[in-house]
Design a protein around this motif. Structure first.
Motif, PDB file in Angstrom:
ATOM      1  N   LEU A 156       0.826  -1.205   0.000  1.00 45.25           N
ATOM      2  CA  LEU A 156       0.000   0.000   0.000  1.00 45.25           C
ATOM      3  C   LEU A 156       0.863   1.260   0.000  1.00 45.25           C
ATOM      4  O   LEU A 156       0.485   2.296  -0.566  1.00 45.25           O
ATOM      5  N   LEU A 157       2.035   1.168   0.630  1.00 47.56           N
ATOM      6  CA  LEU A 157       2.951   2.318   0.671  1.00 47.56           C
ATOM      7  C   LEU A 157       3.859   2.378  -0.553  1.00 47.56           C
ATOM      8  O   LEU A 157       4.583   3.358  -0.745  1.00 47.56           O
ATOM      9  N   GLY A 158       3.849   1.306  -1.363  1.00 49.97           N
ATOM     10  CA  GLY A 158       4.678   1.280  -2.567  1.00 49.97           C
ATOM     11  C   GLY A 158       6.049   0.661  -2.367  1.00 49.97           C
ATOM     12  O   GLY A 158       6.983   0.958  -3.133  1.00 49.97           O
ATOM     13  N   PHE A 159       6.180  -0.239  -1.382  1.00 50.89           N
ATOM     14  CA  PHE A 159       7.473  -0.850  -1.078  1.00 50.89           C
ATOM     15  C   PHE A 159       7.336  -2.366  -1.008  1.00 50.89           C
ATOM     16  O   PHE A 159       6.245  -2.924  -1.047  1.00 50.89           O
ATOM     17  N   ASN A 160       8.492  -3.038  -0.865  1.00 51.70           N
ATOM     18  CA  ASN A 160       8.515  -4.478  -0.646  1.00 51.70           C
ATOM     19  C   ASN A 160       9.750  -4.822   0.176  1.00 51.70           C
ATOM     20  O   ASN A 160      10.478  -3.925   0.626  1.00 51.70           O
ATOM     21  N   TRP A 161       9.993  -6.121   0.383  1.00 57.67           N
ATOM     22  CA  TRP A 161      11.106  -6.525   1.245  1.00 57.67           C
ATOM     23  C   TRP A 161      12.448  -5.987   0.759  1.00 57.67           C
ATOM     24  O   TRP A 161      13.342  -5.717   1.567  1.00 57.67           O
ATOM     25  N   ALA A 162      12.599  -5.804  -0.535  1.00 59.78           N
ATOM     26  CA  ALA A 162      13.868  -5.310  -1.082  1.00 59.78           C
ATOM     27  C   ALA A 162      14.169  -3.886  -0.631  1.00 59.78           C
ATOM     28  O   ALA A 162      15.312  -3.438  -0.731  1.00 59.78           O
ATOM     29  N   ASP A 163      13.160  -3.186  -0.132  1.00 62.28           N
ATOM     30  CA  ASP A 163      13.344  -1.806   0.316  1.00 62.28           C
ATOM     31  C   ASP A 163      13.604  -1.692   1.808  1.00 62.28           C
ATOM     32  O   ASP A 163      13.853  -0.594   2.316  1.00 62.28           O
ATOM     33  N   THR A 164      13.543  -2.802   2.529  1.00 65.69           N
ATOM     34  CA  THR A 164      13.689  -2.737   3.978  1.00 65.69           C
ATOM     35  C   THR A 164      15.151  -2.570   4.406  1.00 65.69           C
ATOM     36  O   THR A 164      16.065  -3.072   3.757  1.00 65.69           O
ATOM     37  N   THR A 165      15.333  -1.868   5.511  1.00 60.61           N
ATOM     38  CA  THR A 165      16.635  -1.791   6.169  1.00 60.61           C
ATOM     39  C   THR A 165      16.611  -2.507   7.512  1.00 60.61           C
ATOM     40  O   THR A 165      17.664  -2.742   8.109  1.00 60.61           O
ATOM     41  N   GLY A 166      15.424  -2.848   7.999  1.00 63.15           N
ATOM     42  CA  GLY A 166      15.297  -3.557   9.260  1.00 63.15           C
ATOM     43  C   GLY A 166      13.969  -4.288   9.341  1.00 63.15           C
ATOM     44  O   GLY A 166      12.936  -3.748   8.960  1.00 63.15           O
ATOM     45  N   VAL A 167      14.018  -5.554   9.802  1.00 59.41           N
ATOM     46  CA  VAL A 167      12.819  -6.363  10.000  1.00 59.41           C
ATOM     47  C   VAL A 167      12.919  -6.992  11.383  1.00 59.41           C
ATOM     48  O   VAL A 167      13.951  -7.578  11.731  1.00 59.41           O
ATOM     49  N   GLN A 168      11.852  -6.882  12.168  1.00 61.81           N
ATOM     50  CA  GLN A 168      11.860  -7.403  13.526  1.00 61.81           C
ATOM     51  C   GLN A 168      10.714  -8.400  13.719  1.00 61.81           C
ATOM     52  O   GLN A 168       9.611  -8.188  13.220  1.00 61.81           O
ATOM     53  N   ALA A 169      11.008  -9.476  14.439  1.00 63.58           N
ATOM     54  CA  ALA A 169       9.994 -10.465  14.818  1.00 63.58           C
ATOM     55  C   ALA A 169       9.959 -10.545  16.336  1.00 63.58           C
ATOM     56  O   ALA A 169      11.011 -10.527  16.998  1.00 63.58           O
ATOM     57  N   TYR A 170       8.750 -10.653  16.886  1.00 61.24           N
ATOM     58  CA  TYR A 170       8.560 -10.674  18.335  1.00 61.24           C
ATOM     59  C   TYR A 170       7.772 -11.924  18.719  1.00 61.24           C
ATOM     60  O   TYR A 170       6.618 -12.094  18.332  1.00 61.24           O
ATOM     61  N   THR A 171       8.398 -12.797  19.473  1.00 60.50           N
ATOM     62  CA  THR A 171       7.707 -13.972  19.996  1.00 60.50           C
ATOM     63  C   THR A 171       8.543 -14.579  21.111  1.00 60.50           C
ATOM     64  O   THR A 171       9.776 -14.445  21.110  1.00 60.50           O
ATOM     65  N   VAL A 172       7.873 -15.252  22.045  1.00 56.12           N
ATOM     66  CA  VAL A 172       8.591 -15.966  23.102  1.00 56.12           C
ATOM     67  C   VAL A 172       8.599 -17.466  22.817  1.00 56.12           C
ATOM     68  O   VAL A 172       9.121 -18.236  23.617  1.00 56.12           O
ATOM     69  N   PHE A 173       8.035 -17.858  21.676  1.00 52.69           N
ATOM     70  CA  PHE A 173       7.966 -19.261  21.299  1.00 52.69           C
ATOM     71  C   PHE A 173       8.965 -19.559  20.173  1.00 52.69           C
ATOM     72  O   PHE A 173       9.291 -18.675  19.387  1.00 52.69           O
ATOM     73  N   PRO A 174       9.448 -20.796  20.088  1.00 53.22           N
ATOM     74  CA  PRO A 174      10.386 -21.132  19.012  1.00 53.22           C
ATOM     75  C   PRO A 174       9.746 -20.917  17.637  1.00 53.22           C
ATOM     76  O   PRO A 174       8.593 -21.277  17.421  1.00 53.22           O
ATOM     77  N   MET A 175      10.520 -20.311  16.742  1.00 52.48           N
ATOM     78  CA  MET A 175      10.077 -20.185  15.363  1.00 52.48           C
ATOM     79  C   MET A 175      10.446 -21.474  14.640  1.00 52.48           C
ATOM     80  O   MET A 175      11.634 -21.806  14.549  1.00 52.48           O
ATOM     81  N   PRO A 176       9.484 -22.222  14.139  1.00 50.65           N
ATOM     82  CA  PRO A 176       9.805 -23.502  13.498  1.00 50.65           C
ATOM     83  C   PRO A 176      10.638 -23.292  12.239  1.00 50.65           C
ATOM     84  O   PRO A 176      10.553 -22.242  11.590  1.00 50.65           O
ATOM     85  N   PRO A 177      11.447 -24.279  11.874  1.00 50.77           N
ATOM     86  CA  PRO A 177      12.276 -24.143  10.660  1.00 50.77           C
ATOM     87  C   PRO A 177      11.476 -23.766   9.427  1.00 50.77           C
ATOM     88  O   PRO A 177      11.961 -23.007   8.583  1.00 50.77           O
ATOM     89  N   ALA A 178      10.251 -24.280   9.306  1.00 49.75           N
ATOM     90  CA  ALA A 178       9.446 -23.948   8.128  1.00 49.75           C
ATOM     91  C   ALA A 178       9.128 -22.466   8.070  1.00 49.75           C
ATOM     92  O   ALA A 178       9.033 -21.877   6.987  1.00 49.75           O
ATOM     93  N   LEU A 179       8.970 -21.822   9.241  1.00 52.38           N
ATOM     94  CA  LEU A 179       8.687 -20.384   9.265  1.00 52.38           C
ATOM     95  C   LEU A 179       9.944 -19.588   8.952  1.00 52.38           C
ATOM     96  O   LEU A 179       9.895 -18.636   8.155  1.00 52.38           O
ATOM     97  N   THR A 180      11.072 -19.944   9.561  1.00 50.60           N
ATOM     98  CA  THR A 180      12.293 -19.197   9.257  1.00 50.60           C
ATOM     99  C   THR A 180      12.669 -19.343   7.790  1.00 50.60           C
ATOM    100  O   THR A 180      13.152 -18.394   7.166  1.00 50.60           O
ATOM    101  N   GLU A 181      12.417 -20.524   7.217  1.00 54.29           N
ATOM    102  CA  GLU A 181      12.687 -20.722   5.796  1.00 54.29           C
ATOM    103  C   GLU A 181      11.790 -19.823   4.961  1.00 54.29           C
ATOM    104  O   GLU A 181      12.233 -19.244   3.961  1.00 54.29           O
ATOM    105  N   GLU A 182      10.538 -19.667   5.372  1.00 52.77           N
ATOM    106  CA  GLU A 182       9.625 -18.812   4.617  1.00 52.77           C
ATOM    107  C   GLU A 182      10.041 -17.344   4.730  1.00 52.77           C
ATOM    108  O   GLU A 182       9.956 -16.594   3.758  1.00 52.77           O
ATOM    109  N   VAL A 183      10.473 -16.934   5.913  1.00 49.64           N
ATOM    110  CA  VAL A 183      10.969 -15.567   6.085  1.00 49.64           C
ATOM    111  C   VAL A 183      12.111 -15.296   5.111  1.00 49.64           C
ATOM    112  O   VAL A 183      12.146 -14.263   4.428  1.00 49.64           O
TER     113      VAL A 183
END
Length: 250
Positions: free
Chosen positions: A184-211
């Motif tokens: 909506l803002l006209g950007f995508n992941w290629a435009d990012t300088t920082g991405v943060q994830a917040y959770t207290v639970f393990p991120m499964p390998p399938a999720l980290t692979e998708e990220v």
């Protein structure tokens, strides 16, 4: 209508809910800057320090465009409404709210270890005039729920399921919401300088692979051992494309 201009402040925003916008992007002739506090600053003091910082650089209160908050523990839904009302009152006093919209993007999470004793500021963003600035943006944090459409419990993906399968469903939903807001803002992941994830639970390998596969970890993924701000939510992300960032002591 995907975004609205907050022309006097130098940014446009995605209309969302009372407590925040979906994200902000600097208008031509402006850039976003991000300032992080070395330690969380309680809300009342944080408002004063932000105001003093903007005063010192000659920017009006309305230049305040985004913030990242920290809280002691997840709120109940009623408690979150009360907190958001007080937060929005300050934005109103600063002349930021416009035509029933809150243009300020926001993330709000709760550290698992050594949480603050009360809600406070972790970081904030603001606009600065710059005729030659490259595009910049900040996307508000989103958990695995659709806001503004009923209770969180009714609209949460895989509610209460923190198994690998549940976390993958939550993560995919949040990744999709990040992509929707950036789009909506006209950007995508290629435009990012920082991405943060917040959770207290393990991120499964399938999720980290998708990220990684989606391009969200092009500069790495900053994991923060934090819970989202409302009881029942387990995974949140935010992202930004900002060239100038500073850290304030204290």
């Amino acid at each position: 209508m995907s975004t609205l201009d907050n022309a006097a402040a130098g940014y446009r925003f995605i209309p969302a809910v009372m407590q925040y916008s979906g994200g902000v992007a600097a208008l031509p002739g402006f850039r976003l800057e991000r300032v992080r506090f070395a330690n969380p600053v309680p809300m009342a003091l944080g408002w004063r320090r932000i105001a003093a910082y903007l005063d010192a650089i000659g920017r009006p209160r309305t230049a305040f465009a985004a913030c990242e908050l920290r809280a002691p523990a997840p709120f109940t839904e009623d408690g979150f409404r009360v907190f958001n009302t007080g937060y929005a009152e300050v934005l109103g006093a600063w002349g930021i709210l416009q035509d029933g919209h809150n243009p300020v993007a926001r993330s709000n999470v709760c550290p698992r270890v050594s949480p603050p004793s009360e809600p406070g500021f972790h970081a904030f963003c603001f606009t600065v005039p710059d005729a030659d600035a490259p595009p910049s943006f900040a996307v508000a944090g989103s958990g695995e729920s659709v806001e503004g459409k009923g209770t969180y419990r009714e609209n949460t993906v895989a509610y209460g399921d923190t198994s690998p399968e549940g976390m993958l469903k939550k993560g995919r939903h949040v990744l999709g919401e990040m992509e929707r807001r950036m789009g909506l803002l006209g950007f995508n992941w290629a435009d990012t300088t920082g991405v943060q994830a917040y959770t207290v639970f393990p991120m499964p390998p399938a999720l980290t692979e998708e990220v990684v596969a989606r391009g969200a970890a092009r500069h790495g993924l900053t994991w923060q051992d934090c819970r989202p701000p409302v009881e029942g939510l387990d995974y949140e992300m935010d992202c930004r494309g900002i060239m100038t960032e500073r850290v304030l002591p204290g």
